[in-house]
Scaffold this active site. Structure first.
Site, PDB file in Angstrom:
ATOM      1  N   SER A 206       0.851  -1.195   0.000  1.00  0.00           N
ATOM      2  CA  SER A 206       0.000   0.000   0.000  1.00  0.00           C
ATOM      3  C   SER A 206       0.882   1.238   0.000  1.00  0.00           C
ATOM      4  O   SER A 206       2.082   1.173   0.243  1.00  0.00           O
ATOM      5  CB  SER A 206      -0.936   0.019   1.223  1.00  0.00           C
ATOM      6  OG  SER A 206      -0.177   0.129   2.414  1.00  0.00           O
ATOM      7  N   ILE A 208       3.156   4.470  -0.298  1.00  0.00           N
ATOM      8  CA  ILE A 208       4.425   4.795  -0.948  1.00  0.00           C
ATOM      9  C   ILE A 208       5.138   3.535  -1.415  1.00  0.00           C
ATOM     10  O   ILE A 208       5.703   3.486  -2.513  1.00  0.00           O
ATOM     11  CB  ILE A 208       5.326   5.592   0.017  1.00  0.00           C
ATOM     12  CG1 ILE A 208       4.659   6.920   0.386  1.00  0.00           C
ATOM     13  CG2 ILE A 208       6.696   5.840  -0.602  1.00  0.00           C
ATOM     14  CD1 ILE A 208       5.322   7.628   1.551  1.00  0.00           C
ATOM     15  N   SER A 332      11.257  10.207   7.801  1.00  0.00           N
ATOM     16  CA  SER A 332      10.141  11.149   7.830  1.00  0.00           C
ATOM     17  C   SER A 332      10.660  12.519   8.223  1.00  0.00           C
ATOM     18  O   SER A 332      11.594  12.638   9.032  1.00  0.00           O
ATOM     19  CB  SER A 332       9.089  10.687   8.843  1.00  0.00           C
ATOM     20  OG  SER A 332       8.184  11.727   9.153  1.00  0.00           O
ATOM     21  N   TYR A 358       7.056   8.131  16.908  1.00  0.00           N
ATOM     22  CA  TYR A 358       7.332   7.836  15.502  1.00  0.00           C
ATOM     23  C   TYR A 358       8.522   8.665  15.016  1.00  0.00           C
ATOM     24  O   TYR A 358       9.437   8.147  14.353  1.00  0.00           O
ATOM     25  CB  TYR A 358       6.088   8.148  14.678  1.00  0.00           C
ATOM     26  CG  TYR A 358       6.225   7.939  13.192  1.00  0.00           C
ATOM     27  CD1 TYR A 358       6.143   6.664  12.634  1.00  0.00           C
ATOM     28  CD2 TYR A 358       6.403   9.026  12.339  1.00  0.00           C
ATOM     29  CE1 TYR A 358       6.257   6.471  11.262  1.00  0.00           C
ATOM     30  CE2 TYR A 358       6.512   8.853  10.966  1.00  0.00           C
ATOM     31  CZ  TYR A 358       6.438   7.573  10.436  1.00  0.00           C
ATOM     32  OH  TYR A 358       6.554   7.398   9.081  1.00  0.00           O
ATOM     33  N   LYS A 362      12.220   7.380  13.664  1.00  0.00           N
ATOM     34  CA  LYS A 362      12.775   7.776  12.372  1.00  0.00           C
ATOM     35  C   LYS A 362      14.093   8.532  12.553  1.00  0.00           C
ATOM     36  O   LYS A 362      15.004   8.413  11.717  1.00  0.00           O
ATOM     37  CB  LYS A 362      11.771   8.627  11.596  1.00  0.00           C
ATOM     38  CG  LYS A 362      10.523   7.864  11.153  1.00  0.00           C
ATOM     39  CD  LYS A 362      10.864   6.688  10.252  1.00  0.00           C
ATOM     40  CE  LYS A 362       9.628   6.013   9.684  1.00  0.00           C
ATOM     41  NZ  LYS A 362       9.961   4.851   8.820  1.00  0.00           N
ATOM     42  N   THR A 393      -1.707   9.280   1.989  1.00  0.00           N
ATOM     43  CA  THR A 393      -1.875   7.835   2.107  1.00  0.00           C
ATOM     44  C   THR A 393      -2.953   7.532   3.148  1.00  0.00           C
ATOM     45  O   THR A 393      -3.230   8.362   4.029  1.00  0.00           O
ATOM     46  CB  THR A 393      -0.570   7.147   2.548  1.00  0.00           C
ATOM     47  OG1 THR A 393      -0.211   7.606   3.861  1.00  0.00           O
ATOM     48  CG2 THR A 393       0.565   7.461   1.584  1.00  0.00           C
TER      49      THR A 393
END
Length: 476
Positions: A206, A208, A332, A358, A362, A393
């Site tokens: 799904s 990217i 990100s 998150y 990253k 997305t």
């Protein structure tokens, strides 16, 4: 047909840093000509199967203000040494004669093009058109060398890019689709450099990852796609098979938040393939509530940092076997807001902030990119981190609904977000600049705030903490 009355002629010679068989294969797949000749708006293969004498192609050529359909045919070919094509349009005939010679650093290409017209144009018009033809041909030959060999100058972080990112607002504007459109033709790369290379891609069912899979497959890569949903993997296989691309695909099931699954996956990859040319650590997710995996790790940490760390370490022998392997870590822009000091990894012990956890994970992945970039360069492995920009997305809409609503008009498509992943997988220029953080095919700073900076002790602590979590001894 009457006697031809006007003839143009051009000869060029260039040296390309690729073996003759690669250059020959690329040019014989003439549908790729828009990659190196910007006067060709589109090209498609009319004949089926591999290129042979008699294979035909249709091009739409932009000459001045006119769009001209041209039908090309391969009339003669000698593998890895010679290729002759003829093109026919309404009012002219073209002959392209290409000879290839092996030299110590690659291939010497001699190119002769002749264009003959059915009727005269007048001296002034002929002179103007001939000048435009020569200019287009010269630009195309220079670009052909660039897409196969790389740009004359290695990529670097420019002062202008650093200033724009540190000014925040210009940097954030670059995360939108506007940033993609400004950079989409930067340092182009030939499809031939993807053909047959084994590329392991995680998180490809799904968003990217799926867009990257489509692009890589279309360019002839051998994809090894890892996912945890058998139905989605099967659907991806069907979609790619129906797409008409030149690639091949194998699939592997694994839950990349589970270390046991990752170890079993690496063992299977080793048995099945033996070598991996490119590893793309794309799988990731943002969780707004703190969750633990079945192995007791915080889910954000396991999925976005510990999992890629262990998978990369386990696959290093296979990347080294590829002689020129690459690792691409998908990060990100959120990591700009977070630092990672003293090996303090995301956990559920304190008040949990999903976006911050998150971003910390990253940040850790970008730190690892710098560590591995230095550590693995002597082994012939180049390591890169990239930021896809703000991409529309389902994952973004679910995790950050308010952000998605406010910026929906400016978000990138998944295909636009995947562009730099695809570029890094084969671009000669990328191999010349390992260990960096990329956005839209350009190197960007790793930090824009002083408070997020890390030091050598923080990097050592990060590796030690990940070694402890994954049960793998450090290889420093």
């Amino acid at each position: 047909m009457g006697e031809m009355v006007t003839m143009w002629h051009i000869e060029k010679c260039i040296d390309i840093k690729q073996p003759p068989e690669v250059v020959y294969s690329y040019l014989s797949h003439f549908q790729h000509v828009p990659e190196w000749d910007t006067s060709v708006l589109s090209a498609r293969r009319i004949s089926s199967g591999k290129p042979v004498a008699g294979s035909r192609f249709q091009l739409i050529l932009l000459f001045g203000w006119n769009r001209i359909p041209v039908f090309y045919e391969i009339v003669a070919m000698k593998p890895s040494s010679e290729l002759v094509l003829t093109g026919r349009a309404l009012n002219f005939t073209a002959v392209d004669h290409i000879r290839l010679q092996k030299i110590p650093l690659g291939t010497r290409l001699n190119y002769i093009a002749e264009v003959a017209f059915d009727r005269p144009h007048g001296k002034l018009i002929d002179r103007l058109m001939k000048t435009l033809f020569r200019r287009n041909a010269s630009r195309a030959i220079r670009r052909l060398k660039s897409v196969l060999s790389g740009h004359p100058h290695a990529p670097r972080l420019t002062v202008l890019t650093r200033m724009a990112d540190q000014a925040i607002v210009p940097g954030l504007a670059g995360f939108t689709r506007a940033g993609y459109f400004l950079a989409r033709n930067h340092r182009p790369v030939a499809s031939a450099l993807y053909a047959g290379r084994t590329m392991l891609l995680t998180g490809a069912t799904s968003g990217i990852g799926k867009a990257a899979a489509r692009r890589l497959f279309s360019k002839g890569a051998h994809l090894v796609v890892v996912g945890r949903n058998a139905d989605k993997l099967a659907q991806l296989r069907r979609e790619l098979a129906d797409s008409g691309g030149d690639g091949t695909i194998d699939t592997e099931m694994a839950d990349l938040s589970l270390l046991a699954d990752i170890r079993a996956l690496a063992a299977r990859i080793d048995r099945r393939f033996g070598k991996i040319d490119v590893l793309i650590n794309n799988a990731g997710a943002l969780f707004n509530r703190c969750r633990l995996t079945a192995e007791g790790l915080e889910m954000t940490l396991a999925t976005n940092l510990a999992g890629p760390y262990l998978l990369t370490r386990l696959l290093l022998p296979m990347l080294r076997a590829a002689k020129g392997g690459r690792i691409i870590n998908v990060a990100s822009g959120g990591m700009y807001t977070q630092g990672l000091r003293g090996g303090a990894l995301p956990s559920c012990r304190d008040a949990y902030d999903g976006p911050a956890a998150y971003a910390q994970a990253k940040r850790g992945l970008v730190m690892l990119t710098g560590i591995w970039g230095r550590e693995l360069a002597p082994l012939g492995i180049s390591v890169h981190a990239m930021h896809p920009g703000w991409v529309d997305t389902p994952g973004l809409e679910k995790a950050l609904p308010a952000f998605h609503r406010q910026l929906s008009a400016w978000l990138r498509t998944p295909d636009q977000g995947a562009d730099t992943i695809v570029w890094l997988a084969a671009a000669p220029d990328a191999a010349r600049a390992p260990g960096h953080f990329w956005l839209d095919r350009r190197i960007h700073p790793i930090h824009v705030f002083t408070r997020t900076r890390d030091f050598s002790r923080d990097r050592r602590a990060l590796v030690d903490a990940l070694d402890g979590l994954t049960g793998r001894a450090s290889t420093r």
